[in-house]
Design a protein around this motif. Structure first.
Motif, PDB file in Angstrom:
ATOM      1  N   THR A 175      28.683  40.614  45.609  1.00 25.03           N
ATOM      2  CA  THR A 175      30.029  40.333  45.108  1.00 25.03           C
ATOM      3  C   THR A 175      30.719  39.336  46.033  1.00 25.03           C
ATOM      4  OG1 THR A 175      30.245  42.533  44.142  1.00 25.03           O
ATOM      5  CG2 THR A 175      32.281  41.324  44.563  1.00 25.03           C
ATOM      6  N   PRO A 176      31.275  38.253  45.492  1.00 23.50           N
ATOM      7  CA  PRO A 176      31.923  37.231  46.324  1.00 23.50           C
ATOM      8  C   PRO A 176      33.370  37.615  46.660  1.00 23.50           C
ATOM      9  CG  PRO A 176      31.947  36.539  44.046  1.00 23.50           C
ATOM     10  CD  PRO A 176      31.234  37.861  44.072  1.00 23.50           C
ATOM     11  N   TYR A 177      33.538  38.512  47.619  1.00 22.88           N
ATOM     12  CA  TYR A 177      34.879  38.926  48.020  1.00 22.88           C
ATOM     13  C   TYR A 177      35.577  37.789  48.784  1.00 22.88           C
ATOM     14  CZ  TYR A 177      32.815  43.571  47.241  1.00 22.88           C
ATOM     15  OH  TYR A 177      32.162  44.671  46.713  1.00 22.88           O
ATOM     16  N   PRO A 178      36.905  37.695  48.683  1.00 26.07           N
ATOM     17  CA  PRO A 178      37.790  38.406  47.761  1.00 26.07           C
ATOM     18  C   PRO A 178      37.728  37.792  46.365  1.00 26.07           C
ATOM     19  CG  PRO A 178      39.084  36.898  49.085  1.00 26.07           C
ATOM     20  CD  PRO A 178      37.671  36.796  49.585  1.00 26.07           C
ATOM     21  N   CYS A 179      37.894  38.637  45.359  1.00 29.90           N
ATOM     22  CA  CYS A 179      37.800  38.159  43.982  1.00 29.90           C
ATOM     23  C   CYS A 179      38.758  38.945  43.097  1.00 29.90           C
ATOM     24  CB  CYS A 179      36.369  38.279  43.467  1.00 29.90           C
ATOM     25  SG  CYS A 179      35.754  39.980  43.390  1.00 29.90           S
ATOM     26  N   VAL A 180      39.049  38.357  41.938  1.00 31.87           N
ATOM     27  CA  VAL A 180      39.871  39.014  40.923  1.00 31.87           C
ATOM     28  C   VAL A 180      38.937  39.464  39.797  1.00 31.87           C
ATOM     29  CG1 VAL A 180      41.743  38.756  39.263  1.00 31.87           C
ATOM     30  CG2 VAL A 180      41.868  37.585  41.477  1.00 31.87           C
ATOM     31  N   PRO A 181      38.843  40.780  39.545  1.00 35.21           N
ATOM     32  CA  PRO A 181      37.925  41.287  38.522  1.00 35.21           C
ATOM     33  C   PRO A 181      38.563  41.269  37.139  1.00 35.21           C
ATOM     34  CG  PRO A 181      39.003  43.117  39.578  1.00 35.21           C
ATOM     35  CD  PRO A 181      39.547  41.870  40.255  1.00 35.21           C
ATOM     36  N   GLY A 182      37.789  41.764  36.172  1.00 35.20           N
ATOM     37  CA  GLY A 182      38.297  41.945  34.816  1.00 35.20           C
ATOM     38  C   GLY A 182      37.934  40.804  33.894  1.00 35.20           C
ATOM     39  N   TYR A 183      37.687  41.153  32.606  1.00 33.80           N
ATOM     40  CA  TYR A 183      37.333  40.104  31.648  1.00 33.80           C
ATOM     41  C   TYR A 183      37.977  40.306  30.282  1.00 33.80           C
ATOM     42  CZ  TYR A 183      33.470  43.570  31.159  1.00 33.80           C
ATOM     43  OH  TYR A 183      32.717  44.713  31.037  1.00 33.80           O
ATOM     44  N   GLN A 184      39.106  41.030  30.249  1.00 36.30           N
ATOM     45  CA  GLN A 184      39.744  41.239  28.945  1.00 36.30           C
ATOM     46  C   GLN A 184      41.226  41.543  29.157  1.00 36.30           C
ATOM     47  OE1 GLN A 184      37.289  44.367  27.296  1.00 36.30           O
ATOM     48  NE2 GLN A 184      37.580  45.673  29.062  1.00 36.30           N
TER      49      GLN A 184
END
Length: 335
Positions: free
Chosen positions: A61-70
């Motif tokens: 996982t490429p931290y830091p990241c913003v998750p979610g896809y909907q």
């Protein structure tokens, strides 16, 4: 006039087991982008738990990241090439886009973001935000159910009582099949019996084959939709399928070594499908079923909260001490 840069709240994964509410900067949409202020976003509990624990991808996982896809929200700006989306229109958006700082791991759990026009979907007034915010999860279930070849008077057994399993059962039923949802969580099975499947089975009660055959009158199931993908479960459900004719649709997520007994599948002559990702065509098909009411996500939302409460939702996913199913972040309360 120069480009306008706006600081916006976002859920950020800073490292393993470290989810916090932070902020990122969003610029004007590109020529083929639409800027959407989020009203609600739905957590994809399985995928996002994998990402938060650094187990989703072999590359990490490429931290830091913003998750979610909907997410669902209101259009605030459109790019110069966008002609068919109006400012003020309510739309569904999938991936978010911005430059600099934290990267989008799809990037939908945030108050404001730009999204490619190709990932924007108009929403009927009759569709609630809770239903619209889960478009991709609904699409996974639709995709799984759509792979099965039906012959009429079919039984489909769905393994897994999470949102993917619930949506798969709903989509299979929308195709005319009779559905059995198999799981272990009482609260989820109760919801499944009301909204998703014709029958539910608590697998912890044992004798799954006997329970299924009692429901089907001794007939084989046409297909199993497997959202869990575990070797021991495969051994449990393969006898439910007719040798040489049964179908399995694998619709969970797995990385690493094989988790299925391929020799058993071959010996039984079973047809297997693997589903992944989303397409515009499938999202639109799932959206159509949601709009007509053949699929429902809103009744399956067990937890709702503000963006400030989102980190607590992720701790709940990790701890697994509290029953949950659908988890919705309401961004309208932050605006």
């Amino acid at each position: 006039m120069g480009a306008i840069v706006t600081k916006t709240d976002a859920v950020l994964f800073y490292g393993r087991h470290d989810a916090r509410l932070g902020s990122i900067e969003i610029g004007d949409p590109g020529p083929d982008e639409v800027q959407v202020r989020t009203s609600a976003s739905l957590i994809s509990t399985g995928t996002e738990r994998w990402i938060l624990t650094d187990r989703f991808s072999a590359s990490g996982t490429p931290y830091p990241c913003v998750p979610g896809y909907q997410r669902v929200g209101i259009v605030t700006k459109t790019g110069s090439n966008v002609r068919d989306v109006r400012i003020g229109e309510r739309v569904i958006a999938t991936s978010g886009s911005w430059t600099g700082g934290s990267i989008p791991y799809w990037g939908a759990h945030l108050a404001l973001a730009n999204t490619s026009r190709s990932e924007i979907y108009p929403v009927a007034d009759s569709l609630s935000n809770e239903d619209a915010a889960g478009i991709v999860v609904a699409q996974v279930g639709y995709n799984a159910a759509s792979r099965v070849s039906l012959g009429g008077d079919d039984w489909i057994v769905v393994y897994g009582d999470g949102l993917i399993g619930q949506c798969a059962a709903q989509a299979a039923r929308a195709r005319g099949a009779k559905t059995i949802l198999v799981g272990r969580r009482r609260e989820r099975l109760e919801l499944g019996a009301i909204y998703s499947a014709d029958h539910v089975i608590d697998s912890s009660a044992g004798d799954l084959s006997g329970q299924v055959k009692e429901i089907t009158g001794g007939r084989h199931a046409t297909a199993v939709l497997d959202t869990l993908q575990q070797r021991e479960l495969q051994l449990e459900y393969v006898p439910l399928l007719e040798q040489g004719a049964g179908q399995i649709v694998y619709c969970g997520h797995a990385i690493g070594d094989a988790w299925a007994d391929m020799s058993l599948l071959q010996a039984c002559g079973l047809t297997c499908h693997f589903v992944s990702d989303w397409t515009r065509e499938r999202n639109e098909a799932a959206l159509s079923l949601l709009t007509e009411g053949s699929m429902r996500l809103a009744p399956l939302v067990t937890h709702r909260g503000t963006a400030a409460e989102a980190p607590g939702f992720y701790r709940m996913l990790l701890d697994k001490k509290e029953p949950f199913l659908g988890i919705l972040i309401d961004w309208s309360l932050e605006q």
